[in-house]
Design a protein around this motif. Structure first.
Motif, PDB file in Angstrom:
ATOM      1  N   GLY A 123      -1.962 -12.872  -5.495  1.00 51.61           N
ATOM      2  CA  GLY A 123      -3.066 -11.821  -6.315  1.00 51.61           C
ATOM      3  C   GLY A 123      -3.460 -10.730  -5.395  1.00 51.61           C
ATOM      4  N   VAL A 124      -3.646 -11.083  -4.090  1.00 55.21           N
ATOM      5  CA  VAL A 124      -3.903 -10.024  -3.366  1.00 55.21           C
ATOM      6  C   VAL A 124      -2.758  -8.906  -3.067  1.00 55.21           C
ATOM      7  CG1 VAL A 124      -4.328  -9.455  -0.750  1.00 55.21           C
ATOM      8  CG2 VAL A 124      -5.433 -11.392  -2.100  1.00 55.21           C
ATOM      9  N   VAL A 125      -1.477  -9.533  -3.087  1.00 54.09           N
ATOM     10  CA  VAL A 125      -0.607  -8.701  -2.991  1.00 54.09           C
ATOM     11  C   VAL A 125      -0.281  -7.794  -4.277  1.00 54.09           C
ATOM     12  CG1 VAL A 125       2.171  -8.702  -2.625  1.00 54.09           C
ATOM     13  CG2 VAL A 125       0.861 -10.569  -1.379  1.00 54.09           C
ATOM     14  N   GLU A 126      -0.254  -8.437  -5.309  1.00 54.33           N
ATOM     15  CA  GLU A 126      -0.206  -7.518  -6.493  1.00 54.33           C
ATOM     16  C   GLU A 126      -1.285  -6.679  -6.661  1.00 54.33           C
ATOM     17  OE1 GLU A 126       2.141  -7.769  -8.820  1.00 54.33           O
ATOM     18  OE2 GLU A 126       3.179  -9.278  -7.511  1.00 54.33           O
ATOM     19  N   ALA A 128      -2.721  -5.012  -4.102  1.00 55.84           N
ATOM     20  CA  ALA A 128      -2.294  -3.823  -3.237  1.00 55.84           C
ATOM     21  C   ALA A 128      -1.065  -2.882  -3.901  1.00 55.84           C
ATOM     22  CB  ALA A 128      -1.732  -4.469  -1.939  1.00 55.84           C
ATOM     23  N   LYS A 129      -0.221  -3.752  -4.476  1.00 52.41           N
ATOM     24  CA  LYS A 129       1.006  -3.192  -5.154  1.00 52.41           C
ATOM     25  C   LYS A 129       0.492  -2.111  -6.188  1.00 52.41           C
ATOM     26  CE  LYS A 129       4.918  -5.056  -5.947  1.00 52.41           C
ATOM     27  NZ  LYS A 129       5.408  -6.410  -6.452  1.00 52.41           N
ATOM     28  N   SER A 130      -0.472  -2.575  -7.055  1.00 54.72           N
ATOM     29  CA  SER A 130      -1.033  -1.830  -8.196  1.00 54.72           C
ATOM     30  C   SER A 130      -1.727  -0.556  -7.808  1.00 54.72           C
ATOM     31  CB  SER A 130      -2.078  -2.769  -9.315  1.00 54.72           C
ATOM     32  OG  SER A 130      -2.994  -3.025  -8.164  1.00 54.72           O
ATOM     33  N   MET A 131      -2.403  -0.754  -6.587  1.00 53.13           N
ATOM     34  CA  MET A 131      -3.089   0.396  -5.932  1.00 53.13           C
ATOM     35  C   MET A 131      -2.250   1.456  -5.227  1.00 53.13           C
ATOM     36  SD  MET A 131      -6.321  -1.561  -4.213  1.00 53.13           S
ATOM     37  CE  MET A 131      -6.947  -0.180  -3.555  1.00 53.13           C
ATOM     38  N   GLY A 132      -0.843   1.217  -5.472  1.00 55.89           N
ATOM     39  CA  GLY A 132       0.122   2.145  -4.923  1.00 55.89           C
ATOM     40  C   GLY A 132       0.312   2.030  -3.503  1.00 55.89           C
ATOM     41  N   ALA A 133       0.157   1.023  -2.748  1.00 56.06           N
ATOM     42  CA  ALA A 133       0.283   0.778  -1.491  1.00 56.06           C
ATOM     43  C   ALA A 133       2.014   0.698  -1.110  1.00 56.06           C
ATOM     44  CB  ALA A 133      -0.651  -0.617  -0.726  1.00 56.06           C
ATOM     45  N   LYS A 134       2.438   1.122  -0.126  1.00 57.36           N
ATOM     46  CA  LYS A 134       3.619   1.217   0.430  1.00 57.36           C
ATOM     47  C   LYS A 134       3.919  -0.129   0.762  1.00 57.36           C
ATOM     48  CE  LYS A 134       3.808   5.918   1.674  1.00 57.36           C
ATOM     49  NZ  LYS A 134       4.028   7.005   3.073  1.00 57.36           N
ATOM     50  N   SER A 136       5.502  -1.221   3.439  1.00 53.54           N
ATOM     51  CA  SER A 136       5.167  -1.398   4.959  1.00 53.54           C
ATOM     52  C   SER A 136       3.645  -1.528   4.910  1.00 53.54           C
ATOM     53  CB  SER A 136       5.241  -0.033   5.730  1.00 53.54           C
ATOM     54  OG  SER A 136       4.684   1.328   5.095  1.00 53.54           O
ATOM     55  N   SER A 137       2.655  -0.962   4.312  1.00 49.92           N
ATOM     56  CA  SER A 137       1.189  -1.305   4.143  1.00 49.92           C
ATOM     57  C   SER A 137       1.029  -2.823   3.811  1.00 49.92           C
ATOM     58  CB  SER A 137       0.451  -0.077   3.313  1.00 49.92           C
ATOM     59  OG  SER A 137       0.761   1.029   3.689  1.00 49.92           O
ATOM     60  N   ILE A 138       1.653  -3.281   2.783  1.00 48.49           N
ATOM     61  CA  ILE A 138       1.583  -4.408   2.138  1.00 48.49           C
ATOM     62  C   ILE A 138       1.857  -5.340   3.364  1.00 48.49           C
ATOM     63  CG2 ILE A 138       2.200  -6.330   0.552  1.00 48.49           C
ATOM     64  CD1 ILE A 138       2.937  -4.028  -1.593  1.00 48.49           C
ATOM     65  N   VAL A 139       2.890  -5.308   4.089  1.00 49.30           N
ATOM     66  CA  VAL A 139       3.325  -5.879   5.032  1.00 49.30           C
ATOM     67  C   VAL A 139       2.246  -6.211   6.279  1.00 49.30           C
ATOM     68  CG1 VAL A 139       5.052  -6.531   6.903  1.00 49.30           C
ATOM     69  CG2 VAL A 139       5.701  -5.980   4.722  1.00 49.30           C
ATOM     70  N   LEU A 143      -0.074  -9.012   4.164  1.00 45.66           N
ATOM     71  CA  LEU A 143       0.586 -10.221   4.393  1.00 45.66           C
ATOM     72  C   LEU A 143       0.211 -10.715   5.849  1.00 45.66           C
ATOM     73  CD1 LEU A 143       4.024  -9.439   2.902  1.00 45.66           C
ATOM     74  CD2 LEU A 143       2.280 -11.118   1.992  1.00 45.66           C
ATOM     75  N   LEU A 144       0.591  -9.784   6.870  1.00 43.70           N
ATOM     76  CA  LEU A 144       0.422 -10.476   8.301  1.00 43.70           C
ATOM     77  C   LEU A 144      -0.998 -10.754   8.756  1.00 43.70           C
ATOM     78  CD1 LEU A 144       2.881  -8.303  10.221  1.00 43.70           C
ATOM     79  CD2 LEU A 144       3.124 -10.879   9.406  1.00 43.70           C
ATOM     80  N   PRO A 145      -2.056  -9.808   8.262  1.00 37.51           N
ATOM     81  CA  PRO A 145      -3.303 -10.251   8.524  1.00 37.51           C
ATOM     82  C   PRO A 145      -3.843 -11.479   7.620  1.00 37.51           C
ATOM     83  CG  PRO A 145      -3.334  -8.088   8.253  1.00 37.51           C
ATOM     84  CD  PRO A 145      -2.005  -8.569   7.617  1.00 37.51           C
TER      85      PRO A 145
END
Length: 222
Positions: A123-126, A128-134, A136-139, A143-145
């Motif tokens: 859900g956190v990844v989704e 971030a994607k819905s907010m237009g994050a690239k 690289s930003s998602i990773v 994801l890493l933090p």
């Protein structure tokens, strides 16, 4: 009392061997963390439902990881002799052990990285994607933090395995406590030397475990 318990132990040589073991472990852990993290990210991102879903890339990466995980470490060292000689200029000593240690440890850690990333809330990844994050930003920002405590626990487990690998590498001349215990202890039937080397290796393992657990707990509380 020490001389009575360990009459054949030369402390100066033992300190040198201990330093070589710590050197091999620290450098190989750093290399394993970087290479294993990259392989783990590729496994996760190219897998089903991943950001870069790609069956071919995932199959190739998984095949590389599985092959090198399957090779016993002592065999891997022997197979890498030509590569090690080309890269380092020698097949003996602590530096010569590093390629095999990193190549042997990275696939193991890569699977732990993949598992850690899969545990991140989708859900956190989704979000971030819905907010237009690239991607690289998602990773790097999601994801890493989010998986960092598990990543630290994973590299701690891998570091302990690498301590054991350094002892195996020592048997074929890599230096360190494994080398010292085998050549100056076992070969001469001086088992007090073998025992003392074992105690030092166990202490090094305890230190790595303590530091890894401490960092992981600190990150988990953030």
């Amino acid at each position: 009392m020490f001389s009575q318990l360990f009459p054949n132990v030369n402390l100066e040589d033992m300190i040198t061997a201990t330093n070589e073991t710590i050197y091999m472990t620290v450098i190989s852990v750093a290399g394993t963390f970087i290479l294993g993290l990259l392989l783990g990210l590729l496994l996760y991102l190219s897998g089903p439902g991943g950001l870069w879903q790609n069956k071919t890339l995932n199959w190739i990466t998984a095949a590389i990881v599985n092959v090198f995980r399957a090779i016993p470490f002592i065999i891997l060292i022997l197979l890498l002799f030509p590569f090690t000689d080309f890269l380092v200029g020698t097949i003996r000593g602590p530096n010569a052990a590093l390629p095999a240690l990193i190549i042997g440890g990275a696939p193991f850690y890569a699977r732990l990285v993949e598992i850690a990333l899969k545990e991140v809330d989708k859900g956190v990844v989704e979000a971030a994607k819905s907010m237009g994050a690239k991607y690289s930003s998602i990773v790097f920002k999601v994801l890493l933090p989010e998986s960092m405590p598990a990543l630290i626990s994973g590299i701690t487990v891998t570091a302990i395995a690498l301590v054991g690998y350094t002892a195996v590498a020592g048997v074929i001349g890599a230096g360190g406590l494994g080398d010292f215990g085998y050549y100056y202890g076992f070969q001469r039937s001086d088992f007090d030397v073998v025992l003392f080397c074992t105690i030092l290796i166990v202490l090094i393992v305890f230190v790595f475990q303590f530091v890894g657990d401490f960092i992981s707990r600190k990150l988990d509380k953030r």
